[in-house]
Scaffold this motif. Structure first.
Motif, PDB file in Angstrom:
ATOM      1  N   ASN A  12       0.917  -1.301  -0.158  1.00  0.00           N
ATOM      2  CA  ASN A  12       0.097  -0.611  -0.101  1.00  0.00           C
ATOM      3  C   ASN A  12       0.645   1.045  -0.248  1.00  0.00           C
ATOM      4  O   ASN A  12       1.156   1.538   0.537  1.00  0.00           O
TER       5      ASN A  12
ATOM      6  N   THR B 207       2.740   4.792   0.415  1.00  0.00           N
ATOM      7  CA  THR B 207       2.593   6.363   0.700  1.00  0.00           C
ATOM      8  C   THR B 207       2.024   6.860  -0.328  1.00  0.00           C
ATOM      9  O   THR B 207       2.552   7.489  -1.533  1.00  0.00           O
ATOM     10  N   VAL B 208       1.520   8.753   0.244  1.00  0.00           N
ATOM     11  CA  VAL B 208       1.945   9.715  -0.390  1.00  0.00           C
ATOM     12  C   VAL B 208       2.878   9.673  -1.073  1.00  0.00           C
ATOM     13  O   VAL B 208       3.002   9.945  -2.334  1.00  0.00           O
ATOM     14  N   GLY B 209       3.936  10.025  -0.321  1.00  0.00           N
ATOM     15  CA  GLY B 209       4.733  10.168  -0.720  1.00  0.00           C
ATOM     16  C   GLY B 209       5.679   9.142  -2.369  1.00  0.00           C
ATOM     17  O   GLY B 209       6.339  10.220  -2.809  1.00  0.00           O
ATOM     18  N   THR B 210       5.190   8.467  -1.967  1.00  0.00           N
ATOM     19  CA  THR B 210       5.591   7.419  -2.690  1.00  0.00           C
ATOM     20  C   THR B 210       4.575   7.436  -4.042  1.00  0.00           C
ATOM     21  O   THR B 210       5.558   7.231  -5.010  1.00  0.00           O
ATOM     22  N   LEU B 211       3.946   7.903  -3.870  1.00  0.00           N
ATOM     23  CA  LEU B 211       3.168   7.648  -5.097  1.00  0.00           C
ATOM     24  C   LEU B 211       3.792   9.533  -5.856  1.00  0.00           C
ATOM     25  O   LEU B 211       3.059   9.459  -7.121  1.00  0.00           O
ATOM     26  N   SER B 212       3.553  10.007  -5.185  1.00  0.00           N
ATOM     27  CA  SER B 212       4.341  11.551  -5.214  1.00  0.00           C
ATOM     28  C   SER B 212       5.480  11.190  -7.053  1.00  0.00           C
ATOM     29  O   SER B 212       6.101  12.167  -7.116  1.00  0.00           O
TER      30      SER B 212
ATOM     31  N   VAL C 276      -1.206  12.766  -9.532  1.00  0.00           N
ATOM     32  CA  VAL C 276      -1.645  11.738  -8.850  1.00  0.00           C
ATOM     33  C   VAL C 276      -3.497  12.903  -8.609  1.00  0.00           C
ATOM     34  O   VAL C 276      -3.583  13.717  -8.108  1.00  0.00           O
TER      35      VAL C 276
ATOM     36  N   ASP D 126      -6.338  12.416  -6.944  1.00  0.00           N
ATOM     37  CA  ASP D 126      -6.913  12.223  -5.957  1.00  0.00           C
ATOM     38  C   ASP D 126      -6.139  11.475  -4.738  1.00  0.00           C
ATOM     39  O   ASP D 126      -5.544  11.154  -4.726  1.00  0.00           O
ATOM     40  N   SER D 127      -7.426  11.698  -3.463  1.00  0.00           N
ATOM     41  CA  SER D 127      -7.428  11.106  -2.188  1.00  0.00           C
ATOM     42  C   SER D 127      -7.165   9.928  -2.089  1.00  0.00           C
ATOM     43  O   SER D 127      -6.754   9.242  -1.253  1.00  0.00           O
ATOM     44  N   HIS D 128      -7.700   9.115  -3.209  1.00  0.00           N
ATOM     45  CA  HIS D 128      -7.607   7.477  -3.062  1.00  0.00           C
ATOM     46  C   HIS D 128      -6.606   7.317  -4.065  1.00  0.00           C
ATOM     47  O   HIS D 128      -6.943   5.728  -3.907  1.00  0.00           O
ATOM     48  N   THR D 129      -5.186   7.871  -4.246  1.00  0.00           N
ATOM     49  CA  THR D 129      -4.366   7.676  -4.822  1.00  0.00           C
ATOM     50  C   THR D 129      -4.149   6.525  -5.389  1.00  0.00           C
ATOM     51  O   THR D 129      -3.919   5.329  -5.992  1.00  0.00           O
TER      52      THR D 129
END
Length: 75
Positions: free
Chosen positions: A46, A48-53, A63, A65-68
């Motif tokens: 799963n 993290t937001v940092g990884t997705l960024s 990115v 939305d907040s649903h990744t």
């Protein structure tokens, strides 16, 4: 939640392949471990937001939305 993770995993893999990047190249470019990227692409991790960024930056997509989800309309 599983469906979101599965879709995210498929999207990341599809975009990486479309940009002709190996897991090793994506790992080097993002600073994320190859094993971690593999786990994300296989839906076992799963991110993290940092990884997705970091992934979004290298794959040149926002990115969404907040649903990744990564926005599949861009790039």
């Amino acid at each position: 939640f599983d469906m979101i993770n599965e879709q995210l995993a498929a999207n990341i893999r599809r975009m990486r392949i479309a940009r002709q990047l190996s897991l090793s190249e994506l790992a080097r470019s993002t600073g994320i471990g190859k094993a971690t990227l593999s786990s994300i692409e296989n839906g076992r991790a799963n991110p993290t937001v940092g990884t997705l960024s970091a992934l979004a930056g290298v794959l040149r997509v926002p990115v969404a939305d907040s649903h990744t989800h990564l926005d599949m309309q861009s790039g």
